[in-house]
Design a protein around this motif. Structure first.
Motif, PDB file in Angstrom:
ATOM      1  N   ILE A   1      62.818  49.901   9.328  1.00  0.00           N
ATOM      2  CA  ILE A   1      63.711  48.958   8.635  1.00  0.00           C
ATOM      3  C   ILE A   1      63.066  47.584   8.563  1.00  0.00           C
ATOM      4  N   PHE A   2      62.457  47.142   9.658  1.00  0.00           N
ATOM      5  CA  PHE A   2      61.779  45.844   9.671  1.00  0.00           C
ATOM      6  C   PHE A   2      60.642  45.820   8.644  1.00  0.00           C
TER       7      PHE A   2
ATOM      8  N   GLY B   1      66.335  56.660  14.157  1.00  0.00           N
ATOM      9  CA  GLY B   1      67.056  55.449  14.509  1.00  0.00           C
ATOM     10  C   GLY B   1      66.191  54.310  15.007  1.00  0.00           C
ATOM     11  N   TRP B   2      64.879  54.517  15.143  1.00  0.00           N
ATOM     12  CA  TRP B   2      64.017  53.441  15.638  1.00  0.00           C
ATOM     13  C   TRP B   2      63.854  52.378  14.558  1.00  0.00           C
ATOM     14  N   PRO B   3      64.000  51.073  14.870  1.00  0.00           N
ATOM     15  CA  PRO B   3      64.146  50.037  13.832  1.00  0.00           C
ATOM     16  C   PRO B   3      62.849  49.562  13.186  1.00  0.00           C
TER      17      PRO B   3
ATOM     18  N   LEU C   1      67.888  44.136  15.378  1.00  0.00           N
ATOM     19  CA  LEU C   1      66.828  45.122  15.182  1.00  0.00           C
ATOM     20  C   LEU C   1      65.515  44.646  15.794  1.00  0.00           C
TER      21      LEU C   1
ATOM     22  N   MET D   1      63.361  46.420  18.825  1.00  0.00           N
ATOM     23  CA  MET D   1      61.941  46.765  18.741  1.00  0.00           C
ATOM     24  C   MET D   1      61.171  46.299  19.967  1.00  0.00           C
TER      25      MET D   1
ATOM     26  N   SER E   1      65.104  53.781   5.981  1.00  0.00           N
ATOM     27  CA  SER E   1      64.494  52.461   6.168  1.00  0.00           C
ATOM     28  C   SER E   1      64.376  51.713   4.854  1.00  0.00           C
TER      29      SER E   1
END
Length: 290
Positions: free
Chosen positions: A168-169, A163-165, A126, A130, A104
């Motif tokens: 990253i957010f 892999g859950w976004p 992304l 979510m 991330s």
């Protein structure tokens, strides 16, 4: 002389950290005390309930303190494979946390500070991902993990969470606060892309990494839904899943369940106490951009 006294008084007022008990401060203090009691009460109820017998746990009116103190629930809990359950939970939660923080942070930095075609499209994709609850994607995810032979494995429990976004957010928002001048200066000084990321980016977004680590660890530790679907064998059971499956078919030993819940909550409390400084800094820094 008069000017010196005024200056000294002003300095004393500036560094006076004593609480001034104004009506507003008193009201805030009372509200905070009430909220503290409300949030601590469930943990108190779990701890005291673990020392009650079955009749006392379901008594009406409720017993606020165990009158018939017993260790039976803790003795029954000790007969369960707690060591194995705890190892599985820690391994899955720690592995997920490390991988999520690494991927991330890298992805968030790239989306925030690198200019390339399609980066806005990727970011909005992304955001759209979510918005989907995990229950919606569970069927296709289960079919995919079955084809990849990842059911009842550590990888099958860890990789979907990585892999859950959300991470990253979160890290993109933190990376937006990095001054571009610092990155350019490091490049002029001869730093490579990796060197800039390690020496400039990571120290600035460290509070965000700490906050993400806490969120990820707690989410992975409590991910009962995913574990219930993907775990098949007893050896792979985690602490929350093992405790939930201890209840009988027609009756539930609430005292035993509360003892297990108390054990399962201890690691989360320890992690939060250790990382609370990074957590509070992450919330504060992430609220300010620029």
């Amino acid at each position: 002389m008069l000017m010196n006294k005024k200056k000294k008084k002003k300095t004393e007022e500036l560094y006076d950290t004593r609480t001034k008990w104004t009506p507003g401060n008193i009201a805030s203090f009372i509200i905070l005390c009430m909220l503290t009691i409300i949030f601590i009460f469930p943990f108190y109820w779990i701890i005291t309930g673990s020392f009650k017998d079955q009749a006392s746990t379901i008594a009406v009116p409720p017993q606020w303190f165990p009158t018939d103190f017993t260790l039976k629930n803790w003795i029954s809990l000790a007969k369960q494979p707690l060591v194995r359950w705890t190892f599985n939970s820690f391994f899955i939660a720690i592995s997920t946390t490390v991988l999520v923080c690494v991927t991330s942070t890298l992805a968030g930095y790239v989306l925030a500070k690198k200019r390339f075609p399609g980066r806005h499209l990727i970011f909005w994709a992304l955001i759209a991902a979510m918005a989907l609850p995990k229950q919606v994607i569970m069927v296709p995810l289960f079919n995919l993990l079955t084809k990849l032979d990842l059911i009842n494995t550590y990888r099958g429990l860890i990789l979907p969470a990585v892999g859950w976004p959300f991470g990253i957010f979160l890290m993109k928002q933190f990376s937006e606060t990095i001054p571009s001048e610092l990155i350019e200066a490091s490049r002029i000084d001869g730093c490579t892309q990796l060197g800039t990321f390690r020496n400039v980016v990571i120290p600035i977004v460290k509070p965000g990494i700490g906050a993400l680590a806490i969120f990820t660890f707690i989410t992975s530790w409590n991910d009962y839904f995913m574990q219930l679907i993907l775990i098949r064998s007893t050896d792979m059971q985690t602490l929350p899943l093992g405790i939930a499956l201890m209840q009988a078919e027609f009756t539930t030993n609430y005292g035993l369940m509360m003892a297990g819940a108390a054990i399962a909550s201890i690691p989360m409390i320890i992690i939060f106490l250790i990382c609370q400084k990074s957590f509070t800094q992450g919330i504060t820094v992430g609220a300010v951009k620029g």
